[in-house]
Design a protein around this motif. Sequence first.
Motif, PDB file in Angstrom:
ATOM      1  N   CYS A  78       0.958  -0.972   0.002  1.00 10.47           N
ATOM      2  CA  CYS A  78       0.073   0.049  -0.153  1.00 10.47           C
ATOM      3  C   CYS A  78       0.905   1.089   0.105  1.00 10.47           C
ATOM      4  CB  CYS A  78      -0.875   0.019   1.230  1.00 10.47           C
ATOM      5  SG  CYS A  78      -1.729   1.432   1.530  1.00 10.47           S
TER       6      CYS A  78
ATOM      7  N   THR B   7       0.739   3.553   1.897  1.00 15.43           N
ATOM      8  CA  THR B   7       0.938   4.032   3.240  1.00 15.43           C
ATOM      9  C   THR B   7       2.482   3.091   3.819  1.00 15.43           C
ATOM     10  OG1 THR B   7      -1.237   4.459   3.790  1.00 15.43           O
ATOM     11  CG2 THR B   7       0.123   4.098   5.756  1.00 15.43           C
TER      12      THR B   7
ATOM     13  N   HIS C 123      -0.165  -4.136   5.859  1.00 12.57           N
ATOM     14  CA  HIS C 123      -1.323  -4.213   6.776  1.00 12.57           C
ATOM     15  C   HIS C 123      -2.482  -4.652   5.568  1.00 12.57           C
ATOM     16  CE1 HIS C 123      -0.834  -0.196   4.921  1.00 12.57           C
ATOM     17  NE2 HIS C 123      -2.203  -0.077   4.414  1.00 12.57           N
TER      18      HIS C 123
ATOM     19  N   CYS D  52      -7.150  -2.776   2.692  1.00 11.56           N
ATOM     20  CA  CYS D  52      -7.142  -1.709   2.713  1.00 11.56           C
ATOM     21  C   CYS D  52      -7.441  -0.697   1.606  1.00 11.56           C
ATOM     22  CB  CYS D  52      -5.639  -1.188   3.215  1.00 11.56           C
ATOM     23  SG  CYS D  52      -5.349   0.491   3.265  1.00 11.56           S
TER      24      CYS D  52
END
Length: 351
Positions: A58, A60, A80, A167
């Motif tokens: 991701c 992030t 995540h 996510c």
Amino acid sequence: MAEQAEHVANIPSTMRAWQVTTPGPIDGPTAPIEMVTKPVPQPGVGETLVRVLTCGVCHTDLHVSEGDLPVHQAHVTPGHEIVGEVVANGPATTRFKLGERIGIPWLRWTCGVCRYCRSGRENLCPYSKYTGWDHDGGYAEYVTVPEGFAYRIPERLDSVTAAPLLCAGIIGYRAFERANVPAGGRLGLYGFGGSAHITAHIAIAQGIEVHVFTRGKDAQKFGLKLGAASAQGAYDKSPVKLDSAIMFAPVGDMVPNELANLAKGGTLALAGIHLSDIPALNYQYHIFHEKNLTSVESNTRRDGETFLTLADRLNIHPATTPYALDHADEALRVVKHGDIKGACVLRVGND
Ligand SMILES: [Zn+2]
Ligand SMILES: [Zn+2]
């Protein structure tokens, strides 16, 4: 007498895992993340130990690796969007059976008692904890999760396909909700990575007209292939005024054009956790006519459950590019440079 933990027989004592050692540019001279061998974590009270099958990559994770989001735990393992198999339950942990396939998302823990948690807005909990930021994530062979914050993975989704839903999918869904798209309306998507393309699927499947804005030529073509009505550069004028827009790119410079492209009363939702500065806005041109500008922070568990049910029902099947766990750094570089056909997913263990 304390309850005993239950587990499968063959859990090793050590595992391979990436960790953030020196946050900085992923394509700079010093690698910000490195692969290490470390002990397999023990599940605590109310926690489940999971053997990682896949983990999505991701944007992030890139922010955590590059230091835009300073790590909350030294040497944290990123990741995540984790799909894995339950291999042990800590004491007083009963939700999942051994062998069950579950998903571990970004939201790892909320307090449950603050005013936000008590009013159905646990995404705003000031005490919340996040996977791959406050606690080790899924760029590793094993990971733990508080059982109340994991999801069951719908049967028909394979583990590679399911990872980006956890996510990119869930956050995209919350952004879609925050963008107030009217039935049959026009939605602009700015940036076209993992989250945007899943959101495009969800929107198009519900009869919404989608317009894609991204610098990547391949990503533009991919948007059109998915059924977008138009695809153009990130700073281009929209061919039609848009009722709603979602910004997935972390580039504040894009915001004035996004507001200018909105129809009267339109809503722009900023979906990123990090955004560079937004330049000065002109009230008349960018904000007047009751335009709405909002951000999107994380998600509630209810968003996650609703989205996974919808993804199963609409047969949302994000395009993915698999990478070996050893190549997580390479996958992060691909995410940084943007021009990807769908989401990068690390294959960690065998199904
Ligand atoms: Zn709270
Ligand atoms: Zn994410």
